[in-house]
Enzyme design. Structure first.
Site, PDB file in Angstrom:
ATOM      1  N   LYS A 199       0.860  -1.194   0.298  1.00 54.51           N
ATOM      2  CA  LYS A 199       0.121  -0.323   0.065  1.00 54.51           C
ATOM      3  C   LYS A 199       0.511   1.386  -0.019  1.00 54.51           C
ATOM      4  O   LYS A 199       2.096   0.994   0.962  1.00 54.51           O
ATOM      5  CB  LYS A 199      -0.845   0.169   1.201  1.00 54.51           C
ATOM      6  CG  LYS A 199      -2.326  -0.911   1.041  1.00 54.51           C
ATOM      7  CD  LYS A 199      -3.067  -0.813   1.780  1.00 54.51           C
ATOM      8  CE  LYS A 199      -4.212  -2.032   1.385  1.00 54.51           C
ATOM      9  NZ  LYS A 199      -5.333  -2.044   2.630  1.00 54.51           N
ATOM     10  N   ARG A 241      -3.506  -9.685   5.113  1.00 51.54           N
ATOM     11  CA  ARG A 241      -3.893  -9.705   3.889  1.00 51.54           C
ATOM     12  C   ARG A 241      -2.997  -9.646   2.771  1.00 51.54           C
ATOM     13  O   ARG A 241      -2.729  -8.271   2.976  1.00 51.54           O
ATOM     14  CB  ARG A 241      -5.418  -9.199   3.522  1.00 51.54           C
ATOM     15  CG  ARG A 241      -5.937  -8.741   1.572  1.00 51.54           C
ATOM     16  CD  ARG A 241      -7.089  -8.331   2.188  1.00 51.54           C
ATOM     17  NE  ARG A 241      -7.649  -8.230   0.679  1.00 51.54           N
ATOM     18  CZ  ARG A 241      -7.071  -7.789  -0.076  1.00 51.54           C
ATOM     19  NH1 ARG A 241      -6.356  -6.639  -0.120  1.00 51.54           N
ATOM     20  NH2 ARG A 241      -7.656  -7.135  -1.398  1.00 51.54           N
TER      21      ARG A 241
END
Ligand code: HH2
Length: 263
Positions: A199, A241
């Site tokens: 991210k 995740r």
């Protein structure tokens, strides 16, 4: 939890697994590398992403869910749409991962008797990064998640997870505050899932750490992804995740070995 994005536009792997054969091969590889769950998504929720029509999302994910479930893979469906969740559960998905934490999607998990993930997002993907604001981000995210998770449980979902939604309507400081205070979520008693993999915040942190301060692109965020997965594990998070399953399994195996040498 390994990420399988059957999308043309996901932020780090868009277009790579839109073809169903490529998606299946990738999912099988992730399972072999040690993923306990394969999280199949047909709509990118990256900042500024446009919503995907229901029929198109179903066309992307359903054939993949059907085959993987028939092969015995534990499939999670990553969707904000109740109809997509319902079709995926009918096709064999055993977890519904809902980035909108909506009661309608939770009701599908309850009716199907499958696990449910309530994730926190402020706003909608198209605009969520424009000006996210909180008074106390940790308390607000925790209170929201506990309320949605309790409601999902009361509706009959047999297993309910919570996820702070790193990068979903949050600045770097909001993300860091949440990651520094994961125990506030862990003590709620709901199992916690966290997704930091590749991210943008990792690009920003890499820029801080690097002479010259260049932000790392998504292809250069493995180290940050592993470091934050290890951090989350040490803070009591039950699942991460991730895109890079093999590397994450090895990193968590190492940290587990150090944390519990007699095991
Ligand atoms: N992050 C993404 C998507 N789904 N679900 C949960 N529970 N937690 C997350 O942090 C999370 C999520 C975004 O990552 P990705 O799927 O790689 O990107 P895109 O939304 O562009 O497909």
């Amino acid at each position: 939890m390994g990420v399988l994005n059957v999308t043309p536009d996901s932020f780090s792997d868009g277009g790579r697994f839109l073809d169903h054969d490529a998606a299946l091969a990738h999912a099988r590889a992730l399972a072999t590398q040690g993923a306990h769950w394969i999280d199949v998504g047909g709509e990118s929720t990256r900042p500024r992403a446009d919503p995907v029509p229901e029929a198109e999302e179903l066309r992307r994910v359903l054939p993949v869910v059907e085959v993987l479930a028939a092969e015995g893979v534990a499939v999670s469906i990553d969707t904000r749409k109740a109809a997509v969740a319902e079709a995926a559960v009918a096709a064999g998905a055993r977890m519904v991962n809902d980035v909108s934490a909506s009661p309608e999607v939770a009701a599908v998990a309850a009716a199907g008797g499958v696990a449910y993930v309530a994730m926190h997002m402020q706003g909608e993907p198209a605009t969520m990064q424009e000006d996210p604001r909180y008074g106390d981000v940790v308390a607000e995210v925790r209170d929201f998640l506990v309320a949605r998770a309790q409601a999902a449980r009361a509706a009959g979902a047999p297993e309910v997870w919570i996820d702070p939604g790193i990068g979903f309507g949050k600045t770097l400081d909001h993300n860091l505050d949440l990651l520094a205070n994961l125990d506030a979520l862990v003590v709620t008693g709901f199992p916690v899932l966290v997704g930091t993999s590749r991210k943008g915040m990792l690009g920003q942190l890499a820029a801080r750490a690097t002479p010259g301060g260049a932000a790392a692109p998504a292809s250069d965020r493995l180290e940050g992804s592993l470091a934050t997965a290890v951090w989350a594990r040490l803070r009591g998070v039950a699942m991460v995740r991730v895109h890079d399953v093999g590397a994450t399994v090895r990193a968590l195996g190492a940290v587990d070995g150090v944390a519990a040498p007699a095991a």
